[in-house]
Each structure stands twice: as C-alpha cells, then as structure tokens.
Scaffold this active site. Structure first.
Site, PDB file in Angstrom:
ATOM      1  N   ARG A   1       0.837  -1.204   0.000  1.00  0.00           N
ATOM      2  CA  ARG A   1       0.000   0.000   0.000  1.00  0.00           C
ATOM      3  C   ARG A   1       0.874   1.257   0.000  1.00  0.00           C
ATOM      4  O   ARG A   1       0.537   2.261  -0.636  1.00  0.00           O
ATOM      5  CB  ARG A   1      -0.912   0.005   1.238  1.00  0.00           C
ATOM      6  CG  ARG A   1      -1.841   1.196   1.272  1.00  0.00           C
ATOM      7  CD  ARG A   1      -2.854   1.091   2.385  1.00  0.00           C
ATOM      8  NE  ARG A   1      -2.294   1.480   3.663  1.00  0.00           N
ATOM      9  CZ  ARG A   1      -2.946   1.409   4.822  1.00  0.00           C
ATOM     10  NH1 ARG A   1      -4.177   0.945   4.848  1.00  0.00           N
ATOM     11  NH2 ARG A   1      -2.397   1.783   5.941  1.00  0.00           N
TER      12      ARG A   1
ATOM     13  N   ARG B   1       1.490   6.850   1.757  1.00  0.00           N
ATOM     14  CA  ARG B   1       1.144   7.372   3.081  1.00  0.00           C
ATOM     15  C   ARG B   1       2.404   7.498   3.914  1.00  0.00           C
ATOM     16  O   ARG B   1       3.236   6.604   3.949  1.00  0.00           O
ATOM     17  CB  ARG B   1       0.167   6.410   3.776  1.00  0.00           C
ATOM     18  CG  ARG B   1      -1.268   6.726   3.449  1.00  0.00           C
ATOM     19  CD  ARG B   1      -2.221   5.753   4.079  1.00  0.00           C
ATOM     20  NE  ARG B   1      -2.027   5.588   5.522  1.00  0.00           N
ATOM     21  CZ  ARG B   1      -2.952   5.072   6.314  1.00  0.00           C
ATOM     22  NH1 ARG B   1      -4.126   4.697   5.809  1.00  0.00           N
ATOM     23  NH2 ARG B   1      -2.736   4.919   7.586  1.00  0.00           N
TER      24      ARG B   1
ATOM     25  N   ARG C   1       2.762   1.051  14.878  1.00  0.00           N
ATOM     26  CA  ARG C   1       1.290   1.012  14.802  1.00  0.00           C
ATOM     27  C   ARG C   1       0.757  -0.341  15.277  1.00  0.00           C
ATOM     28  O   ARG C   1      -0.274  -0.411  15.919  1.00  0.00           O
ATOM     29  CB  ARG C   1       0.838   1.335  13.379  1.00  0.00           C
ATOM     30  CG  ARG C   1       0.999   2.835  13.068  1.00  0.00           C
ATOM     31  CD  ARG C   1       0.969   3.141  11.600  1.00  0.00           C
ATOM     32  NE  ARG C   1      -0.266   2.766  10.965  1.00  0.00           N
ATOM     33  CZ  ARG C   1      -0.366   2.437   9.671  1.00  0.00           C
ATOM     34  NH1 ARG C   1       0.691   2.458   8.898  1.00  0.00           N
ATOM     35  NH2 ARG C   1      -1.525   2.123   9.175  1.00  0.00           N
TER      36      ARG C   1
HETATM   37  P1  AMP Z   1      -6.032   4.738   9.920  1.00  0.00           P
HETATM   38  O1  AMP Z   1      -6.262   5.418   8.613  1.00  0.00           O
HETATM   39  O2  AMP Z   1      -7.301   4.273  10.573  1.00  0.00           O
HETATM   40  O3  AMP Z   1      -5.002   3.633   9.852  1.00  0.00           O
HETATM   41  O4  AMP Z   1      -5.436   5.852  10.917  1.00  0.00           O
HETATM   42  C1  AMP Z   1      -4.214   6.490  10.612  1.00  0.00           C
HETATM   43  C2  AMP Z   1      -3.683   7.218  11.848  1.00  0.00           C
HETATM   44  O5  AMP Z   1      -4.633   8.215  12.267  1.00  0.00           O
HETATM   45  C3  AMP Z   1      -3.442   6.365  13.078  1.00  0.00           C
HETATM   46  O6  AMP Z   1      -2.189   5.688  13.048  1.00  0.00           O
HETATM   47  C4  AMP Z   1      -3.497   7.434  14.175  1.00  0.00           C
HETATM   48  O7  AMP Z   1      -2.316   8.232  14.171  1.00  0.00           O
HETATM   49  C5  AMP Z   1      -4.630   8.328  13.684  1.00  0.00           C
HETATM   50  N1  AMP Z   1      -5.940   7.853  14.171  1.00  0.00           N
HETATM   51  C6  AMP Z   1      -6.966   7.346  13.421  1.00  0.00           C
HETATM   52  N2  AMP Z   1      -8.012   7.005  14.194  1.00  0.00           N
HETATM   53  C7  AMP Z   1      -7.650   7.290  15.477  1.00  0.00           C
HETATM   54  C8  AMP Z   1      -8.283   7.147  16.734  1.00  0.00           C
HETATM   55  N3  AMP Z   1      -9.520   6.610  16.845  1.00  0.00           N
HETATM   56  N4  AMP Z   1      -7.616   7.571  17.829  1.00  0.00           N
HETATM   57  C9  AMP Z   1      -6.375   8.108  17.748  1.00  0.00           C
HETATM   58  N5  AMP Z   1      -5.708   8.242  16.594  1.00  0.00           N
HETATM   59  C10 AMP Z   1      -6.325   7.846  15.460  1.00  0.00           C
END
Ligand code: AMP
Length: 193
Positions: free
Chosen positions: A128, A134, A145
C-alpha cells in the site's frame, strides 16, 4: 438504524470493507484516519495538531479525536446509521462513543473484527505504501502502529465480546470472500434502537 464498527489491525482492510458495507447499508463511513488526513491536507488547526501523531504512528490524543467524532456523528447524514472505521481505538474512546450514542438515543449494533495474521499484514502495508504514499506506511512506523494496536485497541475486542455484539471475521482470504462475509454478517444484524 444500523451502527457498525469495523475493527482490526493496520492493513486488515478496514477502509476497503467499510466503504463497501456502508454502500450496502446506505449509510456513511466515518473514518477518523481519513478525517485526520483531510484536515492535514487542508492545513486546519486540527490537522496541524494531528500530523505529528500520524507521522509517528501514535494515536492522536483522545480529547482531540473524541471532539472530532462528536461533530461528525451529529451531522444529518449520520442519522440513519454509519460504519465506523478506526474509531474507537482506546477503551476511553469506546466509553465516549457509548455516551455520544446514548445522548442521541441510540447504541452500537455490532463490532466486526477483521482478523489477519501479522505476517500477511506487513506485506500488505508495504505494498500500500508504494501505491498510496502514506507517510505512516514505512517499516518502522508500521511496527509502532502494530504495537499500539495490541496495547490499546485489541482490549476493545473483549469489551464488545462481553456485550455480545462482536463478530470475528477471517480477513486473510481474498477481498471478494471477505467482502461477502462482512456483508452477510452485517445484513443479519438486528438493528439497535
Ligand atoms: P487509519 O487510517 O485508521 O489507519 O489511521 C491512521 C492514523 O490516524 C493512526 O495511526 C493514528 O495516528 C490516527 N488515528 C486514526 N483514528 C484514530 C483514533 N480513533 N484515535 C487516535 N488516533 C487515530
């Protein structure tokens, strides 16, 4: 009214399946990751706060995330229901979500947990990275992560299992197979409130 949460480790396919499922249910996807990325792209104050956390693979502080979700859940398009992608990710956020939904006279119908073996996930994320560029898809940040997912988010599986609303889905199969399983489970849900 169907209010579904899609959970799973980074790379499990939450975004892909959330989009399809939301289309089938006729409700919006609420993705906190996408909301953060949009705010970062637009240079908003929230985006400036969030950026350093996303770049490091850390969670954005709960008060920032919860405030953003509170506003999003109040939007008219979320009234008939929603598919949550990537929120809640901590027990504190799960408590806040319950509270927000209670204020609106509704509750979470189900938490669908996408399960994939960790070895398959790293490969997916690195592929990805090549396609989406990203900033948080580098090997070091991916490792961080995963750690945070296991420390802070995996406990939510028990939280929702205790409540009897969690459904585990084997997400290691190809996209079509997982998609039909997700759809099948979601369409059999008894909508809450
Ligand atoms: P994602 O696209 O869901 O993988 O989210 C990417 C990044 O956004 C994560 O690694 C966090 O840095 C931040 N993030 C997304 N959702 C949350 C959440 N519910 N709480 C805290 N950070 C978040």
């Amino acid at each position: 009214m169907t209010t579904v949460l899609l959970m799973g480790p980074p790379g499990a396919g939450k975004g892909t399946h959330a989009g399809h499922l939301a289309g089938r249910l006729g409700v919006p996807v609420i993705s906190t990751g996408d909301l953060f990325r949009r705010n970062i792209a637009e240079g908003t104050e929230l985006g400036q706060t969030a950026q350093k956390y996303l770049d490091a693979g850390e969670y954005v502080p709960d008060e920032v995330t919860n405030g953003m979700v509170r506003d999003r859940l109040a939007a008219p398009d979320a009234r008939p229901g929603f598919v949550l992608d990537g929120y809640p990710r901590t027990l504190d956020q799960a408590g806040v979500l319950d509270e927000l939904l209670r204020e609106q006279g509704r509750s979470l119908t189900a938490a669908l947990v996408l399960q994939v073996h960790v070895d398959a996930l790293v490969g997916r994320l690195l592929r990805r990275a090549e396609i989406e560029h990203r900033s948080d898809d580098t090997e070091e940040v991916i490792r961080r992560r995963f750690e945070i997912y296991h420390e802070q988010t995996a406990p939510l599986i028990d939280f929702y299992a205790t409540r009897g609303i969690h459904h585990e889905i084997d997400a290691s199969a190809d996209i079509e197979t997982v998609r039909s399983h997700v759809t099948q489970v979601a369409l059999q849900l008894k909508p809450a409130a």
